[in-house]
Design an enzyme around this catalytic site. Structure first.
Site, PDB file in Angstrom:
ATOM      1  CB  CYS A 109     -35.593   7.637   9.724  1.00 14.32           C
ATOM      2  SG  CYS A 109     -37.218   6.983   9.283  1.00 14.32           S
ATOM      3  CD  GLU A 144     -21.256   3.800  -1.907  1.00 10.08           C
ATOM      4  OE1 GLU A 144     -21.042   3.766  -0.692  1.00 10.08           O
ATOM      5  OE2 GLU A 144     -20.400   3.485  -2.756  1.00 10.08           O
ATOM      6  CD  GLU A 293     -18.085   6.982  -4.847  1.00 12.61           C
ATOM      7  OE1 GLU A 293     -17.523   6.135  -4.123  1.00 12.61           O
ATOM      8  OE2 GLU A 293     -18.943   7.764  -4.419  1.00 12.61           O
ATOM      9  CD1 TRP A 301     -13.153   2.205   2.149  1.00 11.91           C
ATOM     10  CD2 TRP A 301     -13.420  -0.015   2.116  1.00 11.91           C
ATOM     11  NE1 TRP A 301     -13.404   1.835   0.839  1.00 11.91           N
ATOM     12  CE2 TRP A 301     -13.569   0.483   0.789  1.00 11.91           C
ATOM     13  CE3 TRP A 301     -13.534  -1.383   2.330  1.00 11.91           C
ATOM     14  CZ2 TRP A 301     -13.838  -0.343  -0.296  1.00 11.91           C
ATOM     15  CZ3 TRP A 301     -13.796  -2.213   1.241  1.00 11.91           C
ATOM     16  CH2 TRP A 301     -13.947  -1.686  -0.048  1.00 11.91           C
ATOM     17  CD  GLN A 342      -7.082  12.329   8.637  1.00 12.97           C
ATOM     18  OE1 GLN A 342      -7.090  11.355   9.391  1.00 12.97           O
ATOM     19  NE2 GLN A 342      -6.770  13.547   9.037  1.00 12.97           N
TER      20      GLN A 342
HETATM   21  C1  GLA Z   1     -17.959   5.020  -1.006  1.00  8.71           C
HETATM   22  C2  GLA Z   1     -18.447   6.450  -0.956  1.00  8.71           C
HETATM   23  C3  GLA Z   1     -17.367   7.459  -1.158  1.00  8.71           C
HETATM   24  C4  GLA Z   1     -16.115   7.076  -0.416  1.00  8.71           C
HETATM   25  C5  GLA Z   1     -15.672   5.701  -0.895  1.00  8.71           C
HETATM   26  C6  GLA Z   1     -14.366   5.258  -0.268  1.00  8.71           C
HETATM   27  O1  GLA Z   1     -18.093   4.406  -2.203  1.00  8.71           O
HETATM   28  O2  GLA Z   1     -19.487   6.685  -1.878  1.00  8.71           O
HETATM   29  O3  GLA Z   1     -17.835   8.706  -0.690  1.00  8.71           O
HETATM   30  O4  GLA Z   1     -16.363   7.045   0.944  1.00  8.71           O
HETATM   31  O5  GLA Z   1     -16.653   4.774  -0.553  1.00  8.71           O
HETATM   32  O6  GLA Z   1     -13.944   3.998  -0.723  1.00  8.71           O
END
Ligand code: GLA
Length: 658
Positions: A109, A144, A293, A301, A342
């Site tokens: 929270c 994020e 990133e 995912w 993984q």
């Molecule tokens: C996000 C997260 C990362 C990782 C990536 C995987 O952007 O910040 O830690 O989990 O997704 O795609």
């Protein structure tokens, strides 16, 4: 920022220390110049409350530094340790009243005093230990931001927030029109958090509250860090492009620059879509950004976690730089043996050995190193701005009226048509000054106040070309309807008003020479000319529901030294291109170069005035580009001129031959 960095996310806490030297050797060999670490390492850094173990991180930082690799540290608050999660009030409560389960991320929270206290303590410890390290060049706060919490603390904080936003409860009742459905509040404590659709005023205020909550949470970390940092060290956060839970202009106020995390998921890269995300992120601070990133090959995912094609990532890397990235970091270095990710793409596999993709990463690293002197310090100078407004977006998202009407999709509709003309584009907050621009496009700027009207009027008065669109000027800052016809205060500039709006079940025809086969879809507004002598109608509606038949759909009005377009309908792609073409001619703007579809050209300007051109073939097929002038390609070291063949995903980085 004077360097074009290439890097990876590295999690030394996943591996025995004996392995680190090998990892670092491989990184060095791959051309890594920066690693980001620690953003999920809270339970390793503070395994029990108040017991800090930072020596391992110090060792990793030092070993990396010995190899010439600098570090960025993430504060670890996005993944809190189990001992903290079990304290009351720390985990967020979902809309349905359930406490978020421990074991994933971002489950705190944001307003929890217990969580904030623990966050401050770990950040203090990190700041004291690493703040002045010469090897730590910057910090990422949290990771994020995304969770929305519906707990009693958040509700009380929301009520407190409203008391700072409204001088009195009477004012709040007035602005939210609470007489409607008997919603009038007689005490602040009666005001709920909106679960599902609610009063539009309350819903907008809640969004602002979320923005403020994250801003405050972030600020506590900023305040812990800043006093320990040398002037050269910076603070950032890794945002998620068009993610819309909060106002990114508010969230970036206390940061030095914005970063973002770019993932494709299923399928392949569309530079006309991703270009907008890069430009959006750059616009948060009107500064170059970090790609904190991005995916090495594939994610884990999405529906089908396909790999990027060979060399696609290299084209993407240069595309990001062309749009203002000063660093690119792959997520992540090596596959963790356990945990939820993984199967995610990495540079090293589970055996700690290079995946095939590492070869491409090495190439990118080598090219970054080769061009760092040319590119570092350069920025994007654009004559065209698109105005973004979270309040407008939310207002529309709360009441789409046509379920398929999506603010971001409409924004991208404009972006695409401009971007494929190879223009450098800025995406700015609708509240930013507009000096220096020739053309400003304000897609669906539904939220209007006098300051915005005044700024746009000034812009046009001095010769600017302004494009207004459907869903403009209907709401005030409280998300109440303005007591004027659309586009309210902008009607004088546009020379038109909106008599009514129509959600469309299916596309309807346009009439007129400019768009012979044209259609409008999803939304159409019936425009009425206000009688200015020179207002021109560029398109009418054809025959559809009777109300729209033969009514003006697209107009342009000369206003003082400028022009104002009013685009009342969501035009089909071809008509949108035609219209953009007209607008660009009128504004005397042209793209950097003419290219076949899928080949992009963008530019960055060096402080010495030299323009760097990035020419990128984003397609898996060869393309030919006719260069308008002879140039030097800094990647190949060759002189290039005339018709140049670009192999699949090829990149050229040019300066004009003197
Ligand atoms: C996000 C997260 C990362 C990782 C990536 C995987 O952007 O910040 O830690 O989990 O997704 O795609």
């Amino acid at each position: 920022m004077q360097k074009l960095h290439f890097g990876v996310a590295y999690y030394p806490e996943h591996w025995p220390q004996e392995r680190w030297a090998e990892d670092i050797r491989l990184m060095k060999e791959a051309g890594v110049t920066v690693v980001r670490m620690a953003e999920f390492a809270w339970s390793t850094m503070e395994p029990a409350e108040g017991q800090f173990h930072l020596e391992w991180l110090e060792k990793a930082i030092e070993m990396l530094a010995e190899a010439g690799i600098v570090s960025v540290l993430g504060t670890p608050t996005a993944a809190l340790p189990a001992w903290l999660a079990h304290k009351p009030g720390v985990l967020a409560i979902e809309e349905n009243g359930q406490t978020v389960q421990f074991g994933n991320r971002c489950h705190y929270c944001v307003n929890s005093p217990q969580f904030q206290q623990a966050s401050r303590r770990i950040v203090q410890a990190m700041a004291a230990r690493f703040g002045n390290s010469p090897h730590v060049i910057g910090w990422q706060i949290d990771n994020e931001y995304q969770r929305i919490c519906y707990c009693p603390t958040c509700r009380a904080e929301f009520q407190n927030f409203l008391q700072t936003e409204y001088p009195s409860l009477d004012e709040l009742n007035l602005h939210w029109a609470t007489a409607y459905w008997s919603q009038a509040y007689s005490d602040w404590s009666q005001i709920p958090l909106p679960i599902g659709p609610h009063n539009p005023g309350l819903m907008l205020a809640f969004k602002r509250f979320i923005s403020r909550s994250y801003q405050n949470f972030q600020k506590t970390q900023v305040d812990e860090l800043r006093p320990h940092l040398p002037p050269s060290a910076w603070l950032t956060h890794n945002f998620m492009g068009w993610f819309g839970a909060f106002d990114h202009y508010t969230l970036t106020r206390d940061l030095d620059f914005a970063s973002w995390d770019w993932y494709i998921g299923t399928g392949h890269h569309d530079h006309l879509i991703s270009g907008a995300s890069h430009d959006l992120t750059r616009g948060f601070k009107r500064k170059n950004f970090w790609l904190m990133e991005t995916q090495p090959g594939n994610v884990n995912w999405t529906k089908t976690n396909n790999a990027l094609n060979k060399l696609e990532a290299r084209a993407m890397a240069w595309h990001a730089v062309a749009h203002g990235a000063d660093a690119l970091l792959y997520w992540q270095w090596r596959s963790a043996l356990g945990g939820q990710e993984q199967y995610h793409g990495t540079l090293l596999d589970q055996a700690g050995r290079p995946r095939p993709f590492l070869g491409e990463a090495r190439l990118i690293a080598r090219e970054f190193a080769q061009l760092t002197d040319l590119i570092s310090g350069s920025t994007i100078q654009s004559k065209v701005a698109l105005l973004n407004c979270y309040d407008s977006r939310w207002s529309i998202e709360f009441q789409r009226h046509n379920n398929d009407f999506d603010y971001v999709a409409y924004f991208q509709h404009w972006y695409r048509a401009l971007a494929e003309r190879n223009l450098d584009l800025d995406i700015l907050s609708a509240d930013e000054p507009l000096t220096g621009y020739k053309l400003v496009i304000a897609p669906a700027l539904i939220m209007l106040d006098e300051a915005r009207v005044e700024k746009l009027r000034e812009f046009v008065r001095h010769g600017g070309r302004l494009v207004l669109t459907l869903r403009t000027g209907l709401k005030d800052r409280h998300n109440a309807l303005l007591t004027a016809r659309q586009p309210a205060g902008l009607a004088e500039l546009a020379g038109v008003e909106v008599e009514d709006y129509y959600a469309l079940e299916h596309p309807i025809p346009l009439a007129g020479n400019l768009f012979p086969q044209g259609t409008a879809g999803l939304w159409a507004e019936r425009l009425r000319l206000l009688g200015e002598k020179y207002t021109a109608t560029l398109a009418h509606y054809g025959v559809s529901n009777g109300w729209l038949d033969a009514q003006p759909a697209v107009t342009v009005n000369p206003y003082q030294s400028g022009f104002v377009y009013m685009v009342g309908a969501w035009l089909d792609e071809a008509s949108q291109k035609t219209l953009v073409n007209q607008i660009l001619i009128n504004a005397s703007l042209s793209g950097l170069m003419k290219t076949p579809p899928g080949v992009e050209v963008r530019s960055r300007l060096r402080p010495d005035g030299e323009k760097i051109y990035f020419v990128i073939n984003h397609t898996p097929t060869p393309q030919v580009v006719a260069l308008p002038w002879p140039a030097h390609d800094h990647l190949s070291g060759q002189k290039v001129a005339g018709e140049v063949e670009f192999t699949p995903y090829a990149v050229a980085i040019l300066t004009r031959e003197k």
